[in-house]
Design a protein around this motif. Structure first.
Motif, short mmCIF file in Angstrom:
data_model
loop_
_atom_site.label_atom_id
_atom_site.label_comp_id
_atom_site.label_asym_id
_atom_site.label_seq_id
_atom_site.Cartn_x
_atom_site.Cartn_y
_atom_site.Cartn_z
N HIS A 10 -2.06 3.92 -8.16
CA HIS A 10 -2.77 2.63 -8.18
C HIS A 10 -2.54 1.94 -6.86
CE1 HIS A 10 -3.57 3.10 -12.47
NE2 HIS A 10 -2.32 3.50 -12.58
N ARG A 11 -3.65 1.57 -6.22
CA ARG A 11 -3.60 0.94 -4.90
C ARG A 11 -4.08 -0.50 -5.05
NH1 ARG A 11 -5.38 6.16 -4.61
NH2 ARG A 11 -4.82 7.45 -2.79
N TYR A 12 -3.34 -1.43 -4.47
CA TYR A 12 -3.67 -2.85 -4.64
C TYR A 12 -4.13 -3.49 -3.33
CZ TYR A 12 -1.55 -2.47 -9.23
OH TYR A 12 -1.27 -2.10 -10.52
N ASP A 13 -5.31 -4.10 -3.38
CA ASP A 13 -5.76 -4.93 -2.25
C ASP A 13 -4.97 -6.22 -2.25
OD1 ASP A 13 -7.71 -3.19 -1.28
OD2 ASP A 13 -9.22 -3.94 -2.70
N GLY A 14 -4.84 -6.80 -1.07
CA GLY A 14 -4.15 -8.09 -0.97
C GLY A 14 -2.64 -7.98 -1.11
N ALA A 15 -2.12 -6.76 -1.10
CA ALA A 15 -0.67 -6.55 -1.22
C ALA A 15 -0.22 -5.58 -0.14
CB ALA A 15 -0.32 -5.99 -2.59
N GLY A 16 1.01 -5.78 0.30
CA GLY A 16 1.60 -4.85 1.26
C GLY A 16 2.76 -4.15 0.60
N HIS A 17 3.86 -4.12 1.31
CA HIS A 17 5.07 -3.46 0.82
C HIS A 17 5.80 -4.41 -0.15
CE1 HIS A 17 7.77 -0.08 1.61
NE2 HIS A 17 8.79 -0.90 1.52
N GLY A 18 6.49 -3.87 -1.11
CA GLY A 18 7.43 -4.65 -1.92
C GLY A 18 6.83 -5.81 -2.67
N PHE A 19 5.65 -5.62 -3.26
CA PHE A 19 4.97 -6.77 -3.85
C PHE A 19 5.54 -7.18 -5.21
CE2 PHE A 19 2.47 -2.93 -4.60
CZ PHE A 19 2.17 -2.98 -5.94
N PHE A 20 6.57 -6.48 -5.68
CA PHE A 20 7.27 -6.90 -6.92
C PHE A 20 8.40 -7.89 -6.62
CE2 PHE A 20 6.70 -3.41 -10.41
CZ PHE A 20 5.36 -3.31 -10.14
N TYR A 21 8.81 -7.99 -5.36
CA TYR A 21 10.02 -8.76 -5.01
C TYR A 21 9.73 -10.25 -5.04
CZ TYR A 21 11.52 -4.17 -3.21
OH TYR A 21 11.84 -2.84 -3.08
N TYR A 22 10.03 -10.87 -6.18
CA TYR A 22 9.63 -12.27 -6.42
C TYR A 22 10.31 -13.26 -5.48
CZ TYR A 22 14.19 -12.68 -8.54
OH TYR A 22 15.53 -12.68 -8.70
N ASN A 23 11.42 -12.84 -4.85
CA ASN A 23 12.15 -13.76 -3.97
C ASN A 23 11.85 -13.56 -2.49
OD1 ASN A 23 13.32 -11.24 -4.00
ND2 ASN A 23 15.42 -11.98 -3.82
N ARG A 24 10.81 -12.77 -2.21
CA ARG A 24 10.44 -12.49 -0.82
C ARG A 24 8.98 -12.89 -0.60
NH1 ARG A 24 14.26 -12.79 1.90
NH2 ARG A 24 13.02 -11.91 3.56
#
Lengths: 98, 247
Positions: free
Chosen positions: B209-223
């Protein structure tokens, strides 16, 4: 970004870590995830003594623009120092003039 | 609402070369049996996010374990230890496989285990998950979240990283889920395409699954990398995949 960008440079000098002043052996320069700076990626410089524990490091995380400015400033300071040394009369010249 | 509780604690494993390493574990209270998740931490280290994610899996009914791959660098905060490991050029793939294998063996040998387990990793941990699932036959699913350097140039291979994970594809022993941000540079969209093509060539079961509008580490809520919509969708896709192959 998950990079392998890393340069390790031998260093002579001191750094003030959370453990106090330590003698440095190396600087590790990388470009990857920062821990603290609110950036996606950062130039990280860790001044370390490889013989000491993980906590005795002096670390900075910079954005690319800051890293380039730092690089330019370092080059200028080093050039100024070297130009200054070159422009000073050598001791032989002073003796001849006397 | 039913009573809910979990147990989360540190244990010691015999890691690679029988080196003692710590691991953080979490599971629901009760006899189980629970399907398992082995979490391989990312390059920033064995940190709070990995503790939280280990407990998140327990919250969803899994027995989870996250070994400390940076144990040999000594004591210290996760970021200091990660900096030390980074300055040493990272951990070797062989050592990582040994440490993850110890966590997998511990998990599967517990009475509360169903005997099935997935391997989860983000960033360098995603790459490590792909390697572990190619070098051993113990995992039932591989969860690669934006693992960089699955595709590697010849000049990037060295004693610690002797083989590019993409070149292990023939040996991949379980279905693989990949979650990627299209704005990531490592892995780039092109590298993700290369990996997918290789999986197809070898007839492997996969879901990317590839997500537009996201780069690396898009789960990291504190970054600043966090992308809430893509993150939420990613977790849904991930739990569905794990349910299907691990239980």
């Amino acid at each position: 970004m998950c990079t392998s960008i890393l340069e390790l440079v031998a260093c002579k000098g001191s750094g003030k870590s959370p453990e106090g002043w330590v003698n440095l052996t190396h600087a590790a320069i990388s470009y990857d995830h920062p821990h603290h700076a609110m950036l996606n990626d950062a130039v990280t410089i860790d001044f370390v003594n490889k013989g000491l524990g993980a906590g005795t490091r002096v670390g900075v995380e910079l954005d690319l623009k800051s890293a380039k400015a730092l690089h330019k400033a370092l080059e200028k300071v080093i050039k100024d120092v070297e130009d200054d040394v070159k422009s000073r009369p050598r001791s032989n010249d002073i003796m001849k003039a006397a | 609402m039913s009573y809910e509780s979990m147990i989360a604690e540190m244990i010691i494993l015999d890691g690679h070369n029988n080196d003692p390493i710590q691991a953080y574990t979490a599971r629901p209270m009760g006899p189980g049996p629970f399907p398992g998740i082995v979490l391989i931490h990312h390059l920033p280290g064995w940190d709070e996010w990995y503790r939280e994610t280990t407990r998140k899996f327990a919250h969803h009914g899994y027995a989870a374990i996250s070994p400390n791959l940076y144990e040999r660098a000594g004591e210290g905060s996760a970021e200091d230890v990660a900096a030390k490991v980074r300055a040493e050029g990272g951990v070797s793939d062989a050592q990582m496989v040994g440490d993850v294998d110890a966590a997998m063996d511990w998990l599967k040998s517990q009475q509360f285990s169903t005997g099935k387990a997935a391997v989860f990793g983000t960033c360098s941990g995603g790459r490590h998950a792909v390697i572990y699932c190619s070098k051993t036959e113990k995992a039932d699913a591989c969860l690669d979240l934006w693992g960089g350097r699955v595709v590697m140039a010849e000049e990037d291979l060295n004693e610690k990283l002797p083989q590019a994970p993409i070149d292990m594809t023939a040996d991949l022993n379980c279905p693989i889920l990949g979650l990627f941000g299209n704005e990531d540079q490592a892995p780039s969209a092109e590298q993700v395409d290369q990996h997918e093509k290789k999986l197809q060539e070898h007839g492997k079961t996969y879901e990317f699954h590839r997500y537009d509008g996201a780069g690396h580490g898009f789960f990291y809520y504190n970054r600043p990398l966090h992308r809430v919509e893509q993150c939420n969708d990613g977790w849904e896709k991930l739990f569905a995949f794990v349910k299907k192959y691990v239980g």
